[in-house]
Design an enzyme around this catalytic site. Structure first.
Site, short mmCIF file in Angstrom:
data_model
loop_
_atom_site.label_atom_id
_atom_site.label_comp_id
_atom_site.label_asym_id
_atom_site.label_seq_id
_atom_site.Cartn_x
_atom_site.Cartn_y
_atom_site.Cartn_z
CE LYS A 35 -2.54 -1.13 4.24
NZ LYS A 35 -1.47 -2.23 4.37
NE ARG B 168 -3.94 -1.00 10.17
CZ ARG B 168 -2.36 -0.61 9.59
NH1 ARG B 168 -3.05 0.71 9.64
NH2 ARG B 168 -1.80 -1.63 9.95
NE ARG C 167 7.53 -3.09 5.64
CZ ARG C 167 6.97 -3.10 5.12
NH1 ARG C 167 6.10 -3.09 4.41
NH2 ARG C 167 5.84 -2.86 6.47
NE ARG D 164 7.07 -0.56 9.82
CZ ARG D 164 5.78 -0.42 9.52
NH1 ARG D 164 5.52 -0.10 7.94
NH2 ARG D 164 4.92 -1.03 10.39
NE ARG E 281 2.69 -4.40 11.35
CZ ARG E 281 3.49 -4.55 9.93
NH1 ARG E 281 4.22 -4.65 9.91
NH2 ARG E 281 2.99 -3.74 9.29
P1 AMP Z 1 1.50 0.47 9.48
O1 AMP Z 1 2.46 1.40 8.80
O2 AMP Z 1 0.26 1.18 8.43
O3 AMP Z 1 1.62 -0.68 9.44
O4 AMP Z 1 0.93 0.71 10.40
C1 AMP Z 1 1.51 -0.16 11.89
C2 AMP Z 1 0.85 -0.34 13.00
O5 AMP Z 1 0.54 1.76 13.76
C3 AMP Z 1 -0.18 -0.84 13.08
O6 AMP Z 1 0.30 -1.80 13.16
C4 AMP Z 1 -0.97 -0.05 14.23
O7 AMP Z 1 -0.62 -0.95 15.46
C5 AMP Z 1 -1.24 1.14 13.82
N1 AMP Z 1 -1.57 2.10 13.03
C6 AMP Z 1 -2.62 2.11 11.62
N2 AMP Z 1 -2.59 2.83 11.30
C7 AMP Z 1 -3.78 2.17 12.11
C8 AMP Z 1 -5.26 3.10 12.28
N3 AMP Z 1 -5.93 2.91 11.27
N4 AMP Z 1 -5.83 1.91 13.26
C9 AMP Z 1 -5.46 1.71 14.13
N5 AMP Z 1 -4.12 1.57 14.39
C10 AMP Z 1 -3.31 1.85 13.50
#
Ligand code: AMP
Length: 197
Positions: A13, A88, A127, A139, A150
């Site tokens: 994404k 989400r 990655r 990360r 996740r």
């Molecule tokens: P991402 O970079 O999108 O994979 O997000 C990293 C982490 O941030 C996720 O594993 C969640 O802990 C938190 N996070 C990001 N976006 C959301 C969301 N829309 N709702 C809840 N937690 C989020």
């Protein structure tokens, strides 16, 4: 143009959203990036979110909806945006509907990157290796065990979001297992169809 990217973690994404930013000049609103910035800055939101993020869980709807509501008010988001990693949960999708309705705005497209989840752990390990080789920070939640959590959160809470948009005829599925450039082309095609509709 207002777009949403859906798909499990590691689906690509962020990579694809960044390409649309370069092409269309609209900002990528990644809730993950915003939360990581809040953690790094040690803000109250960051302090609340850190442990949940490190463990691979979902940050509360209240926090995430709040940061998106603030972010879409900013000047650069006026002509459009790409939401990456939001909504989400169904509660987040419903809150987004209310936010957009309140502003008289509509979504142009919701793109779901479909991937084979059994391949995602390998992708995430790669990655992390690439980031390490490039001297970039890795990360914490790209650790394979955290990544599995996740993915579980995705399947439990987020998988219902795509059908939510599908029922309204707003969803386009994209094969995210193709090479990156082919995925980008499929997205370009989907967006031109959406623009005609
Ligand atoms: P991402 O970079 O999108 O994979 O997000 C990293 C982490 O941030 C996720 O594993 C969640 O802990 C938190 N996070 C990001 N976006 C959301 C969301 N829309 N709702 C809840 N937690 C989020």
């Amino acid at each position: 143009m207002r777009l949403i990217f859906l798909g499990p973690p590691g689906a690509g994404k962020g990579t694809q959203a960044a390409r649309i930013v370069a092409k269309h000049g609209i900002p990528q609103l990644s809730t993950g990036d915003m939360l990581r910035a809040a953690v790094a800055a040690g803000t109250p939101v960051g302090q609340k979110a850190k442990a949940v993020m490190d463990a691979g869980g979902l940050v509360s709807d209240e926090i995430v909806i709040g940061i998106v509501a603030d972010r879409i008010e900013e000047a650069d988001a006026r002509k459009g945006f790409i939401l990456d990693g939001f909504p989400r949960t169904l509660a987040q999708a419903e809150a987004l509907d209310r936010m957009l309705e309140g502003k008289g705005l509509k979504l142009d497209a919701v793109l779901e990157l479909k991937v084979d989840q059994t391949k995602l752990v390998d992708r995430i390990v790669r990655r992390a290796e690439e980031a390490r080789a490039a001297g970039q920070p890795v990360r914490k939640d790209d650790d394979p065990e955290v990544f599995k959590t996740r993915l579980e959160a995705y399947n439990r809470d987020t998988a219902v979001v795509a059908p939510y948009y599908g029922k309204r005829g707003q969803l386009t599925a994209i094969d995210g297992m193709q090479p990156i450039d082919s995925v980008s082309q499929a997205i370009t095609d989907a967006l031109s169809v959406a623009a005609q509709g």
